[in-house]
Design an enzyme around this catalytic site. Structure first.
Site, PDB file in Angstrom:
ATOM      1  N   LYS A 178       0.630  -1.162   0.246  1.00  0.00           N
ATOM      2  CA  LYS A 178       0.426   0.438   0.587  1.00  0.00           C
ATOM      3  C   LYS A 178       0.975   1.275  -0.018  1.00  0.00           C
ATOM      4  CE  LYS A 178      -3.625  -3.191   2.201  1.00  0.00           C
ATOM      5  NZ  LYS A 178      -4.376  -3.407   3.792  1.00  0.00           N
ATOM      6  N   GLN A 198      -3.648  -1.492   9.726  1.00  0.00           N
ATOM      7  CA  GLN A 198      -3.763  -2.874   9.266  1.00  0.00           C
ATOM      8  C   GLN A 198      -4.405  -3.825   9.918  1.00  0.00           C
ATOM      9  OE1 GLN A 198      -3.042  -4.338   5.981  1.00  0.00           O
ATOM     10  NE2 GLN A 198      -3.025  -6.070   6.616  1.00  0.00           N
ATOM     11  N   ASP A 249     -10.414   3.359   4.706  1.00  0.00           N
ATOM     12  CA  ASP A 249     -10.910   2.105   4.527  1.00  0.00           C
ATOM     13  C   ASP A 249     -12.032   1.640   4.799  1.00  0.00           C
ATOM     14  OD1 ASP A 249      -9.568  -0.713   3.268  1.00  0.00           O
ATOM     15  OD2 ASP A 249      -8.825  -0.588   5.874  1.00  0.00           O
TER      16      ASP A 249
END
Length: 278
Positions: free
Chosen positions: A50, A94, A117
């Protein structure tokens, strides 16, 4: 036909890069903060990917590494600090985090306007009610890939195998919003194959390698494999499914690149919104 997520993602990232260049010309550099708890090898790899994609699009990166033994309170404090930082436009925690961490509490520490996200309850509610907000990155990538291949969802029966709050549940909400009839299943669904054989669109998001076999797929179905297991193995038995499906995503190269592309696109969108608030 294989659904090429890599090519579709490139188009999204190229546009994000162009938008980033325009923002930089106005003195704003979109910035994505990534937060990693512990040193799980797969998570380390995902975060690095990413960051690399962000750099290629001209998006700034701010990486925060925290020890695996960290408490939920300390993680929440770190995410709250990032949420309050005006130079940070998007935040990615994450996941999964270590089991002793209250993941939901950590997600909720992310400000909705920086939840690129799409993991907070605010974002889920926005998806479910069709209100403005950021979508969960993987479900958003799946819908974009379906659009790329001109899959008409209206009136179709979509079966989602998986109930994760950041994948299975939101992708079902997004399919429902596009007028598909949605059935949710999971690893404990009795006689699962009786449901998957009815699916015009099948989304496998259960996190078990080769969980969906070829004989459990309706001929001509569109198969979206959102699983990623060790050894580059999806949740669908690709060899058994490829001759049954009309369209199918490979693993890797299908859903994964689209997830990152949507994440970057939403980071740029967050930067634009922040600029308008100045």
């Amino acid at each position: 036909m294989l659904m090429d997520g890599t090519a579709a993602a490139k188009r999204i990232v190229d546009q994000a890069a162009a938008d980033t260049a325009a923002l930089k010309a106005d003195g704003v550099t979109p910035c994505l903060a990534t937060v990693l708890v512990g040193s799980d090898p797969a998570s380390v790899t995902y975060v690095r990917m990413k960051q690399n994609r962000s750099a290629k699009a001209g998006i700034g990166s701010w990486h925060v590494e925290l020890p695996e033994a960290i408490t939920t309170r300390t993680l929440v404090a770190a995410l709250t600090e990032l949420s309050q930082d005006p130079d940070v436009h998007g935040i990615l925690l994450q996941h999964p985090v270590p089991p002793h961490i209250d993941e939901r509490a950590a997600f909720e520490a992310i400000a909705p306007e920086k939840d690129v996200d799409g993991v907070t309850m605010h974002s889920f509610a926005a998806m479910a009610f069709g209100e403005p907000g950021f979508v969960s990155a993987t479900p958003g990538g799946i819908l974009r890939l379906l659009d790329e291949y001109e899959v008409d969802l209206a009136g179709k029966h979509a079966v989602v195998v998986g109930r994760s709050p950041i994948l299975g549940k939101p992708v079902g909400m997004m399919l429902l919003a596009r007028d598909a009839t949605v059935t949710y299943c999971h690893s404990r669904t009795a006689d699962l194959a009786s449901y998957t054989r009815q699916a015009d669109i099948l989304v496998a998001a259960v996190g078990k390698p080769k969980f969906i076999t070829g004989d459990a797929i309706k001929p001509g179905a569109v198969v979206i494999d959102a699983g990623y297991n060790p050894g580059n193995i999806g949740d669908v038995d690709f060899a058994g499914a490829v001759d049954k499906a009309s369209l199918i995503t490979p693993v890797p190269g299908g859903v994964g690149p689209m997830t990152i592309a949507v994440l970057l696109e939403q980071t740029v969108a967050a930067a634009k919104m922040a600029q308008r608030r100045l």
